[in-house]
Scaffold this motif. Structure first.
Motif, PDB file in Angstrom:
ATOM      1  N   GLN A  48      75.762  67.043  24.816  1.00  0.00           N
ATOM      2  CA  GLN A  48      77.149  67.227  25.257  1.00  0.00           C
ATOM      3  C   GLN A  48      77.769  66.015  25.935  1.00  0.00           C
ATOM      4  OE1 GLN A  48      79.267  70.023  24.901  1.00  0.00           O
ATOM      5  NE2 GLN A  48      77.728  70.283  23.305  1.00  0.00           N
ATOM      6  N   CYS A  49      77.516  64.846  25.387  1.00  0.00           N
ATOM      7  CA  CYS A  49      78.068  63.656  26.034  1.00  0.00           C
ATOM      8  C   CYS A  49      79.502  63.385  25.610  1.00  0.00           C
ATOM      9  CB  CYS A  49      77.196  62.447  25.750  1.00  0.00           C
ATOM     10  SG  CYS A  49      77.218  61.949  24.021  1.00  0.00           S
ATOM     11  N   GLY A  50      79.884  63.882  24.422  1.00  0.00           N
ATOM     12  CA  GLY A  50      81.271  63.681  23.990  1.00  0.00           C
ATOM     13  C   GLY A  50      81.540  62.378  23.259  1.00  0.00           C
ATOM     14  N   THR A  51      80.509  61.613  22.980  1.00  0.00           N
ATOM     15  CA  THR A  51      80.732  60.351  22.259  1.00  0.00           C
ATOM     16  C   THR A  51      81.327  60.603  20.872  1.00  0.00           C
ATOM     17  OG1 THR A  51      78.784  59.519  23.385  1.00  0.00           O
ATOM     18  CG2 THR A  51      79.653  58.165  21.615  1.00  0.00           C
ATOM     19  N   THR A  65      83.266  63.130  19.897  1.00  0.00           N
ATOM     20  CA  THR A  65      84.673  63.499  20.035  1.00  0.00           C
ATOM     21  C   THR A  65      85.518  62.289  20.412  1.00  0.00           C
ATOM     22  OG1 THR A  65      84.013  65.712  20.687  1.00  0.00           O
ATOM     23  CG2 THR A  65      86.248  65.058  21.240  1.00  0.00           C
ATOM     24  N   ASN A 103      87.263  69.472  18.069  1.00  0.00           N
ATOM     25  CA  ASN A 103      86.402  68.812  19.046  1.00  0.00           C
ATOM     26  C   ASN A 103      84.940  69.074  18.689  1.00  0.00           C
ATOM     27  OD1 ASN A 103      84.859  68.189  21.326  1.00  0.00           O
ATOM     28  ND2 ASN A 103      86.555  68.595  22.723  1.00  0.00           N
ATOM     29  N   ARG A 146      82.126  68.037  19.699  1.00  0.00           N
ATOM     30  CA  ARG A 146      81.235  68.280  20.840  1.00  0.00           C
ATOM     31  C   ARG A 146      81.370  69.734  21.317  1.00  0.00           C
ATOM     32  NH1 ARG A 146      82.149  70.132  25.565  1.00  0.00           N
ATOM     33  NH2 ARG A 146      84.121  69.043  25.579  1.00  0.00           N
ATOM     34  N   TYR A 147      82.588  70.210  21.379  1.00  0.00           N
ATOM     35  CA  TYR A 147      82.836  71.561  21.861  1.00  0.00           C
ATOM     36  C   TYR A 147      82.334  72.599  20.862  1.00  0.00           C
ATOM     37  CZ  TYR A 147      85.532  75.350  24.048  1.00  0.00           C
ATOM     38  OH  TYR A 147      85.924  76.495  24.665  1.00  0.00           O
ATOM     39  N   MET A 160      76.613  61.792  32.110  1.00  0.00           N
ATOM     40  CA  MET A 160      76.253  62.996  31.342  1.00  0.00           C
ATOM     41  C   MET A 160      75.458  63.939  32.228  1.00  0.00           C
ATOM     42  SD  MET A 160      77.148  60.833  29.150  1.00  0.00           S
ATOM     43  CE  MET A 160      75.835  59.697  29.462  1.00  0.00           C
ATOM     44  N   ARG A 168      82.727  63.600  33.632  1.00  0.00           N
ATOM     45  CA  ARG A 168      81.632  63.952  32.729  1.00  0.00           C
ATOM     46  C   ARG A 168      81.995  63.653  31.276  1.00  0.00           C
ATOM     47  NH1 ARG A 168      79.089  66.739  29.399  1.00  0.00           N
ATOM     48  NH2 ARG A 168      76.848  66.983  29.588  1.00  0.00           N
ATOM     49  N   ARG A 191      80.710  60.520  27.953  1.00  0.00           N
ATOM     50  CA  ARG A 191      80.106  59.223  27.696  1.00  0.00           C
ATOM     51  C   ARG A 191      81.158  58.360  27.006  1.00  0.00           C
ATOM     52  NH1 ARG A 191      77.007  57.197  23.480  1.00  0.00           N
ATOM     53  NH2 ARG A 191      75.210  55.919  24.033  1.00  0.00           N
ATOM     54  N   GLU A 250      85.553  60.990  25.846  1.00  0.00           N
ATOM     55  CA  GLU A 250      86.033  62.357  25.998  1.00  0.00           C
ATOM     56  C   GLU A 250      85.667  62.810  27.395  1.00  0.00           C
ATOM     57  OE1 GLU A 250      84.023  65.652  24.237  1.00  0.00           O
ATOM     58  OE2 GLU A 250      85.681  67.000  24.631  1.00  0.00           O
ATOM     59  N   THR A 292      84.597  65.684  28.988  1.00  0.00           N
ATOM     60  CA  THR A 292      84.115  66.923  28.371  1.00  0.00           C
ATOM     61  C   THR A 292      84.479  68.142  29.201  1.00  0.00           C
ATOM     62  OG1 THR A 292      81.962  66.714  29.434  1.00  0.00           O
ATOM     63  CG2 THR A 292      82.190  65.765  27.235  1.00  0.00           C
TER      64      THR A 292
END
Ligand SMILES: Cc1cc2nc3c(=O)[nH]c(=O)nc-3n(C[C@H](O)[C@H](O)[C@H](O)COP(=O)(O)OP(=O)(O)OC[C@H]3O[C@@H](n4cnc5c(N)ncnc54)[C@H](O)[C@@H]3O)c2cc1C
Ligand code: SF4
Ligand code: SF4
Ligand code: SF4
Lengths: 243, 345
Positions: free
Chosen positions: A62-65, A67, A82, A84-85, B207, B232, B234, B252, B254
Motif C-alpha cells: 500500500q505505498c501508492g507508487t 497510483t 486508484n 492501490r485502493y 509507508m 503516508r 511513497r 499518492e 494514500t
C-alpha cells in the motif's frame, strides 16, 4: 443542515396516502445509511490469488507508487481509478466498496508504468484486471455505457476482423436509445464516404481468411469467458465469504 | 599467544579491539581508511539516535580506548590481501600501499560494516541530476556544520521532504530488506533542523515508521515537540517545479486517496544499507558464508549471533545486516569474548 451525500440517505416515499381523510403522502422514514464496515469478505482475495495473473497481489504494502504514476489517475484526473485502493479493498475484503468501481476498474490502459515502478514486484496491471474479472464474473455490477460499448466493439470486430466504424456507431447509439439528426449524419457520413476514409456495409473492408481465423478467435474468447465464470462461480459457491 | 586480528575500525571493530585488549590479548586492528570510526566518521554524522548525542561524544571514547593502548597495534590504510588457514588460526598478509607483511594470528573478528545504497540507482528521484536532491548521509554533514542550505543556490530551504526506504524494501533494485536506521535517522534529522530552524517545514513521506523499540519516543517527540509532519505514501518521482527553482514530489497520499504534486526546496533520500565492498572482500578471503542479501551469516542468528561457523572467525556489526551503533558495539564485545576464548584454547 442538508445532507449533501444523497447516496447515504434512504427514503420511503409514499406518493398517495390518505388516512381518515388527511393527506399524509410524502417522505417517510428518512434514514442515513450506515457507513460502518461490518464485515470482511475473503472471497475476492482468495480468487485473485488463485489466478495466475493475480497471485502477486499479496505482496502489496500500500505505498501508492503505482497510483502516483498511473496516467488515468494523475494525467486524466480519473481519481476514482486508484490501483492501490482497488488492491487494498480486495486484500482486506471490502467487497461492497469494491463493487462501486466495477466499471471504473476496466479503464486501465495497460501502460504498465505501475509494474515498472512497484517496489514489491506486484504485477499491478494484471492484478487490477483480475480484480475486475472477479467483479464481472460474480455479477451484480451494473453495466455501464462503457461496458456496452466494449461489447458492441468486440462484436463488430469479430464479424470481419476489421472495424466497421459506421456500423459500430449506429448499433451502439441505437442500443443506448439515441439517434442522431438525419441531416447531421448524412453530412458527416457523405464527407467521410467521399474521402474514402469510411467504408461500411457491403463496401466495408474485409480481412482475408477471416472466416476461419475469426471462428477460432471467437471459440477462444468464449472458452476464456466460460472458464472465468466457472472458477469465479466456484469461489462464490465454496462458502468463504464474510466470516 | 598470537595476536587477535580485528578487521574494520567502525563502532563494531573499535569495540571488539577495545575488549580483546582489555582481556590482555595482543590485538591488531586493521582499517583500510586513514581514520578510525567507520561510516559515522566518514560521513560526519551529526547527533546520533536515539539519545541525540554528538557522534564525537559517542565515538571519541571508543577511539580513545584503542589509540595508545599498549595491547593494540593500529594499522590504518591497510587491508588483508591473503588469508591462509593454519592448524590454529590464520596466516594473513597485511597490505599497506605497496608494502606487504605476513602475520600469524590466533583468531579473527570481521567488523567490515556496510555501504550506503547508491541513490543514483533510484533514477526517478533525480539524485545526481538535481542538486537539491540529497542523500541523507550528505545532510548529516550539513547539519553537523549547521549549513543546511540548498546546494543549487546556497539559499536556506523553506520546506524539506524526506523519502524513506530508498534502496530498501525494494525489489526493483533487488534489496528487499529494511535498513532499520532510515526512519529514525530521517526523523532525527528533521528534529535537528526544526530545533535550530523552526521556520523550515519538515515532511516525511512514509509507508511504515519503524522506530523500533524505545526509539519510538523520537517519533512521538518529533510530532509533538517539533511539529514534523508525516504523509503516508511513497513518492513515485521527483521533477523540477516553478521554472526549475524547486523540486516537485509526485506521489499518492494514500490516506487522502488522491495524487499529490507538492513543491519542495530540498528532498532528502533515506538511502539504505548494503553489504559493504570490504565485507564482500573479507567473505571471499576467509570463505565466510553469505546470505542471499550478501551480508555475512552467523551460524545461528539467535544463539550464535557472532559465530561464522569457521574455526576462529567471528562476526560483528553491520557486516551481518543493517544495525544501529548500540547493537554493533554489543556485538563487538561478544565477538571479542568468543575470539579470546578461541585464541586461549
Ligand atoms: C545515515 C546514517 C545515519 C546513522 N545514524 C545512526 C545513529 O544516529 N545512531 C545509531 O545508533 N546508528 C546510526 N547509524 C548506523 C551506524 O552507522 C552503524 O550501526 C554502524 O556504522 C555500524 O558499525 P560497523 O562498525 O559495523 O560498520 P561501519 O561503520 O561500516 O565500519 C566498518 C569499517 O570497516 C572498514 N573496512 C571494511 N572492510 C574492510 C577491509 N576489508 N579491510 C579493512 N577495513 C575494512 C571500513 O572502512 C569501516 O571503517 C546510521 C546509519 C546511517 C546510514
Ligand atoms: S497499467 Fe493500468 S493501472 Fe497501471 S499505470 Fe497504466 S493505466 Fe494505471
Ligand atoms: S506500487 Fe506495488 S506495493 Fe505499492 S501500492 Fe502499488 S501495487 Fe502496492
Ligand atoms: S528503517 Fe524505515 S526507512 Fe529504512 S527501510 Fe525500514 S521502514 Fe524504510
Amino acid at each position: 443542515m442538508p445532507i449533501v451525500e444523497k447516496s447515504l440517505v434512504t427514503v420511503d416515499r409514499t406518493e398517495h396516502l390518505e388516512i381518515e381523510g388527511i393527506d399524509v403522502s410524502g417522505d417517510w422514514n428518512s434514514f442515513l445509511r450506515s457507513r460502518v464496515q461490518v464485515d470482511l469478505d475473503v472471497r475476492v482475495l482468495d480468487w485473485v490469488r488463485s489466478q495466475p495473473q493475480g497471485d502477486t497481489i499479496s505482496r502489496c504494502w500500500q505505498c501508492g507508487t503505482c497510483t502516483a504514476g498511473c496516467c488515468l489517475h494523475t494525467d486524466y484526473g480519473l481519481t476514482d481509478f486508484n490501483p492501490r485502493y482497488f488492491i487494498y479493498l480486495a486484500q482486506v475484503g471490502y467487497e461492497e466498496e469494491l463493487r462501486k468501481y466495477s466499471s471504473t476498474i476496466w479503464r486501465c490502459v495497460s501502460c504498465n508504468k505501475c509494474v515498472e515502478r512497484c517496489p514489491k514486484g506486484v504485477k499491478v496491471e494484471e492484478v487490477v484486471h483480475t480484480i475486475g474479472s472477479y467483479l464481472e464474473a460474480t455479477g451484480g455490477a451494473p453495466e455501464s455505457p462503457a461496458d456496452r460499448f466494449d461489447r458492441a466493439y468486440t462484436e463488430n470486430l469479430l464479424r470481419r476482423g476489421i472495424l466497421d466504424e459506421a456500423d459500430l456507431f449506429r448499433t451502439y447509439e441505437r442500443g443506448e436509445g439515441r439517434t442522431m439528426p438525419a441531416r447531421e449524419m448524412l453530412r458527416m457520413g457523405l464527407t467521410l464516404l467521399r474521402s474514402g476514409r469510411l467504408r461500411t456495409g457491403p463496401l466495408a473492408h474485409r480481412t482475408r481468411g477471416w472466416r476461419r481465423f475469426g471462428a477460432v478467435l471467437r471459440a477462444k474468447l468464449e472458452e476464456d469467458e466460460r472458464r472465468r465464470r466457472e472458477s469465479a462461480g466456484a469461489v462464490a459457491r465454496a462458502g468463504g465469504g464474510p466470516r | 599467544m598470537n595476536p587477535i586480528l580485528v578487521l574494520g575500525a567502525g563502532p563494531a571493530g573499535l569495540s571488539a579491539a577495545a575488549e580483546t585488549a582489555a582481556l590482555g590479548a595482543p590485538t591488531i586492528l586493521v582499517e583500510r581508511e586513514s581514520y578510525l570510526g567507520g561510516n559515522p566518521k566518514r560521513w560526519h554524522y551529526s547527533l546520533l539516535a536515539p539519545d541525540l548525542r554528538p557522534s564525537d561524544e559517542v565515538l571519541g571514547p571508543l577511539i580513545a580506548k584503542v589509540e595508545g593502548n599498549p595491547n593494540v597495534t593500529l594499522r590504518r590504510s591497510t587491508t588483508v590481501s591473503r588469508a591462509e588457514r593454519l592448524e590454529r588460526g590464520y596466516r594473513v598478509t597485511l597490505t599497506t600501499g605497496a608494502a606487504q607483511e605476513t602475520q600469524e594470528v590466533s583468531a579473527v573478528v570481521l567488523a567490515t560494516g556496510f555501504d550506503h545504497f547508491d541513490s543514483h540507482r533510484k533514477f526517478e528521484y533525480g539524485y545526481g541530476r538535481y542538486p537539491d536532491v540529497l542523500d541523507f548521509k550528505e545532510l548529516e554533514g550539513m547539519i553537523h556544520d549547521d549549513k543546511v542550505l540548498r546546494p543549487s543556490d546556497g539559499k536556506p530551504p523553506r520546506r524539506i521532504a524526506w523519502i524513506l526506504c530508498v534502496g530498501s524494501r525494494d525489489l526493483q533494485v533487488g534489496n528487499p530488506w529494511c535498513c532499520r536506521m532510515g526512519c529514525a535517522v530521517s526523523i532525527k534529522q528533521a528534529v535537528e533542523i526544526r530545533q535550530k530552524h523552526p521556520e523550515i517545514d519538515a515532511y516525511v513521506y512514509y509507508m511504515d515508521i519503524r522506530t523500533y523499540g524505545l526509539w519510538e519516543d523520537l517519533y512521538w517527540k518529533s510530532m509533538q515537540e517539533y511539529g514534523v509532519k508525516f504523509i503516508r505514501g511513497r513518492i513515485g518521482q521527483v521533477t523540477l517545479a516553478e521554472g526549475g527553482s524547486r523540486l516537485l514530489a509526485t506521489g499518492e497520499d494514500t490516506i487522502l486517496r488522491r495524487p499529490t504534486e507538492v513543491p519542495f526546496d530540498m528532498i532528502v533520500l533515506a538511502s539504505g544499507m548494503e553489504p559493504g565492498t570490504g565485507t564482500k572482500e573479507a567473505a571471499a578471503l576467509f570463505g565466510v558464508p553469505v546470505g542471499p542479501e550478501g551480508f555475512l551469516t552467523p551460524t545461528l542468528s539467535d544463539l550464535n549471533p557472532v559465530d561464522s561457523g569457521l574455526p576462529g572467525v567471528f562476526l560483528a556489526g553491520a557486516a551481518t545486516g543493517p544495525k544501529a551503533i548500540p547493537d554493533s558495539v554489543t556485538e563487538g564485545m561478544g565477538a571479542a569474548l568468543r575470539a579470546y576464548q578461541y585464541a586461549r584454547r
